[in-house]
Design a protein around this motif. Structure first.
Motif, PDB file in Angstrom:
ATOM      1  N   MET A  93     -13.632 -35.457  18.051  1.00 20.27           N
ATOM      2  CA  MET A  93     -14.233 -36.783  17.910  1.00 20.27           C
ATOM      3  C   MET A  93     -13.180 -37.887  18.044  1.00 20.27           C
ATOM      4  O   MET A  93     -13.439 -38.938  18.628  1.00 20.27           O
ATOM      5  CB  MET A  93     -14.938 -36.894  16.561  1.00 20.27           C
ATOM      6  CG  MET A  93     -16.187 -36.043  16.420  1.00 20.27           C
ATOM      7  SD  MET A  93     -17.497 -36.466  17.621  1.00 20.27           S
ATOM      8  CE  MET A  93     -17.275 -35.177  18.850  1.00 20.27           C
ATOM      9  N   LEU A  94     -11.993 -37.638  17.516  1.00 25.66           N
ATOM     10  CA  LEU A  94     -10.927 -38.628  17.644  1.00 25.66           C
ATOM     11  C   LEU A  94     -10.451 -38.741  19.095  1.00 25.66           C
ATOM     12  O   LEU A  94     -10.070 -39.831  19.542  1.00 25.66           O
ATOM     13  CB  LEU A  94      -9.760 -38.273  16.720  1.00 25.66           C
ATOM     14  CG  LEU A  94     -10.011 -38.557  15.241  1.00 25.66           C
ATOM     15  CD1 LEU A  94      -8.897 -37.993  14.381  1.00 25.66           C
ATOM     16  CD2 LEU A  94     -10.170 -40.060  14.987  1.00 25.66           C
TER      17      LEU A  94
ATOM     18  N   ALA B 255     -16.920 -45.593  21.337  1.00 25.74           N
ATOM     19  CA  ALA B 255     -15.814 -45.400  20.394  1.00 25.74           C
ATOM     20  C   ALA B 255     -16.340 -45.335  18.960  1.00 25.74           C
ATOM     21  O   ALA B 255     -15.946 -44.456  18.178  1.00 25.74           O
ATOM     22  CB  ALA B 255     -14.802 -46.537  20.544  1.00 25.74           C
ATOM     23  N   LEU B 256     -17.241 -46.243  18.609  1.00 25.80           N
ATOM     24  CA  LEU B 256     -17.798 -46.262  17.258  1.00 25.80           C
ATOM     25  C   LEU B 256     -18.635 -45.014  16.980  1.00 25.80           C
ATOM     26  O   LEU B 256     -18.578 -44.445  15.882  1.00 25.80           O
ATOM     27  CB  LEU B 256     -18.647 -47.517  17.051  1.00 25.80           C
ATOM     28  CG  LEU B 256     -17.918 -48.857  17.144  1.00 25.80           C
ATOM     29  CD1 LEU B 256     -18.905 -50.000  16.925  1.00 25.80           C
ATOM     30  CD2 LEU B 256     -16.775 -48.939  16.145  1.00 25.80           C
TER      31      LEU B 256
ATOM     32  N   ALA C 157     -19.364 -39.146  12.916  1.00 24.22           N
ATOM     33  CA  ALA C 157     -19.457 -37.812  12.319  1.00 24.22           C
ATOM     34  C   ALA C 157     -18.231 -37.430  11.492  1.00 24.22           C
ATOM     35  O   ALA C 157     -18.184 -36.324  10.936  1.00 24.22           O
ATOM     36  CB  ALA C 157     -19.672 -36.775  13.423  1.00 24.22           C
ATOM     37  N   LEU C 158     -17.239 -38.319  11.395  1.00 20.04           N
ATOM     38  CA  LEU C 158     -16.000 -37.967  10.710  1.00 20.04           C
ATOM     39  C   LEU C 158     -16.136 -38.125   9.195  1.00 20.04           C
ATOM     40  O   LEU C 158     -16.621 -39.150   8.712  1.00 20.04           O
ATOM     41  CB  LEU C 158     -14.844 -38.837  11.213  1.00 20.04           C
ATOM     42  CG  LEU C 158     -14.472 -38.685  12.690  1.00 20.04           C
ATOM     43  CD1 LEU C 158     -13.271 -39.553  13.017  1.00 20.04           C
ATOM     44  CD2 LEU C 158     -14.188 -37.233  13.039  1.00 20.04           C
ATOM     45  N   PRO C 159     -15.684 -37.135   8.438  1.00 14.91           N
ATOM     46  CA  PRO C 159     -15.767 -37.194   6.968  1.00 14.91           C
ATOM     47  C   PRO C 159     -14.590 -37.942   6.351  1.00 14.91           C
ATOM     48  O   PRO C 159     -13.978 -37.488   5.376  1.00 14.91           O
ATOM     49  CB  PRO C 159     -15.758 -35.716   6.576  1.00 14.91           C
ATOM     50  CG  PRO C 159     -14.896 -35.071   7.614  1.00 14.91           C
ATOM     51  CD  PRO C 159     -15.166 -35.826   8.892  1.00 14.91           C
ATOM     52  N   TYR C 160     -14.241 -39.084   6.930  1.00 19.25           N
ATOM     53  CA  TYR C 160     -13.110 -39.887   6.461  1.00 19.25           C
ATOM     54  C   TYR C 160     -13.535 -41.357   6.427  1.00 19.25           C
ATOM     55  O   TYR C 160     -14.570 -41.734   6.989  1.00 19.25           O
ATOM     56  CB  TYR C 160     -11.902 -39.736   7.402  1.00 19.25           C
ATOM     57  CG  TYR C 160     -11.338 -38.338   7.471  1.00 19.25           C
ATOM     58  CD1 TYR C 160     -10.418 -37.887   6.532  1.00 19.25           C
ATOM     59  CD2 TYR C 160     -11.738 -37.459   8.487  1.00 19.25           C
ATOM     60  CE1 TYR C 160      -9.899 -36.600   6.594  1.00 19.25           C
ATOM     61  CE2 TYR C 160     -11.232 -36.176   8.553  1.00 19.25           C
ATOM     62  CZ  TYR C 160     -10.308 -35.749   7.607  1.00 19.25           C
ATOM     63  OH  TYR C 160      -9.813 -34.474   7.665  1.00 19.25           O
ATOM     64  N   ASN C 161     -12.711 -42.166   5.838  1.00 18.02           N
ATOM     65  CA  ASN C 161     -12.930 -43.611   5.858  1.00 18.02           C
ATOM     66  C   ASN C 161     -12.429 -44.149   7.199  1.00 18.02           C
ATOM     67  O   ASN C 161     -11.219 -44.340   7.392  1.00 18.02           O
ATOM     68  CB  ASN C 161     -12.200 -44.283   4.698  1.00 18.02           C
ATOM     69  CG  ASN C 161     -12.437 -45.786   4.648  1.00 18.02           C
ATOM     70  OD1 ASN C 161     -13.085 -46.347   5.530  1.00 18.02           O
ATOM     71  ND2 ASN C 161     -11.916 -46.435   3.625  1.00 18.02           N
ATOM     72  N   THR C 162     -13.349 -44.398   8.105  1.00 18.51           N
ATOM     73  CA  THR C 162     -12.990 -44.812   9.467  1.00 18.51           C
ATOM     74  C   THR C 162     -13.030 -46.324   9.649  1.00 18.51           C
ATOM     75  O   THR C 162     -12.973 -46.811  10.788  1.00 18.51           O
ATOM     76  CB  THR C 162     -13.939 -44.156  10.488  1.00 18.51           C
ATOM     77  OG1 THR C 162     -15.287 -44.594  10.219  1.00 18.51           O
ATOM     78  CG2 THR C 162     -13.867 -42.642  10.412  1.00 18.51           C
TER      79      THR C 162
END
Length: 297
Positions: free
Chosen positions: A208-209, A271-272, A277-282
């Motif tokens: 995803m990144l 990009a957004l 789907a990321l389990p982080y503070n994006t």
């Protein structure tokens, strides 16, 4: 203060201190060459690629001290590419960030050597046995990633395609390939190097990144093309319309100005979406995408 602006300043200050400290500690047999390297590295700039290294790494829990090395290295590669890009044999530009380009401030031969030396410095930093990374296998991966992103499979290939496309109409898919290599490769590797330093990272996160950084790198270039038409020369730091004057292949020339703006927003949404789907503070990476598509310089 806006969190994005606060972190941009924090990362900018950090990388500039590292770059300055490196030259303070240097003794060189070729002082003019060292001065040209320092001039190119510290001649302003948004520090976009180091920002991506730091922002991604901190999001993934990597200590800043370990992120310094890839941030330093990728900025060296970027600075070297700009020196060579400005040369008479390439884009023949006399201004960079509102100041004389390296070959104008010094001379063409010194500028070429400064670019060469900055490229090798990047890999010297990554491969140093004294690195705070203290993991030779990760250091090797970082060297490999940056080499691929910089050479015939990345930035240099994109530059060659860009030169070949001057005065020659190309398709949108060909233009996208050109900029995925010329600009996008260093965006992508800035994020990828941070993921290498993270522990126990889910491959889905890396995927995803990768999607985020690829869309962001292309968006950055589309906005550059737009600013070449509508930007203020005093703000963008180079003559407005320079791409048009050199008959470069750009998104506005291919899609029209409004079509390029629409495509820019599509890339922004891609990009957004990759961050969803990321389990982080994006939040910081999201705000940086906003910055890229709305910047005026």
């Amino acid at each position: 203060m806006n969190p994005l602006v606060q972190n941009q300043k924090r990362y900018h200050h950090r990388i500039d201190n590292l770059l300055n400290q490196y030259f303070v500690e240097q003794t060189s047999a070729a002082p003019r060459l060292t001065q040209a390297m320092q001039y190119a590295l510290l001649n302003g700039g948004k520090r976009t690629r180091p920002f991506l290294v730091y922002a991604t790494g901190e999001m993934l829990g990597v200590p800043l001290e370990k992120l310094d090395v890839p941030a330093f290295a990728v900025e060296c590669i970027h600075a070297y590419s700009l020196i060579h890009d400005d040369l008479p044999a390439m884009d023949d530009d006399e201004l960079r960030r509102g100041k004389p380009t390296c070959h104008i401030a010094f001379d063409e031969a010194t500028a070429i050597l400064a670019g060469d030396a900055l490229q090798t410095l990047a890999f010297d930093m990554l491969a140093s046995p004294d690195s705070v990374i203290q993991d030779p296998s990760k250091q090797l991966k970082l060297v490999k990633l940056l080499a691929e992103a910089s050479g015939i499979h990345g930035m240099c290939a994109g530059q060659a395609l860009d030169l070949a496309a001057t005065d020659t109409p190309i398709s949108q898919s060909e233009l996208q390939q050109l900029h995925n290599l010329k600009t996008g490769a260093l965006f992508k590797v800035s994020v990828s190097m941070a993921t290498i330093l993270a522990d126990d990272l889910d491959p889905k996160v890396t995927q995803m990144l990768d999607q985020y950084s690829q869309a962001l790198g292309l968006a950055f270039q589309v906005q550059d093309d737009i600013l070449d038409i509508v930007g203020d020369s005093d703000v963008i730091g180079k003559p407005q319309g320079s791409d048009q004057a050199q008959n470069k292949s750009t998104y506005p020339s291919l899609l029209g100005l409004e079509g390029a703006k629409t495509y820019l927003q599509q890339l922004h949404q891609q990009a957004l979406h990759a961050l969803d789907a990321l389990p982080y503070n994006t939040t910081l990476l999201r705000e940086f995408s906003d910055f890229v598509v709305n910047r005026r310089f």
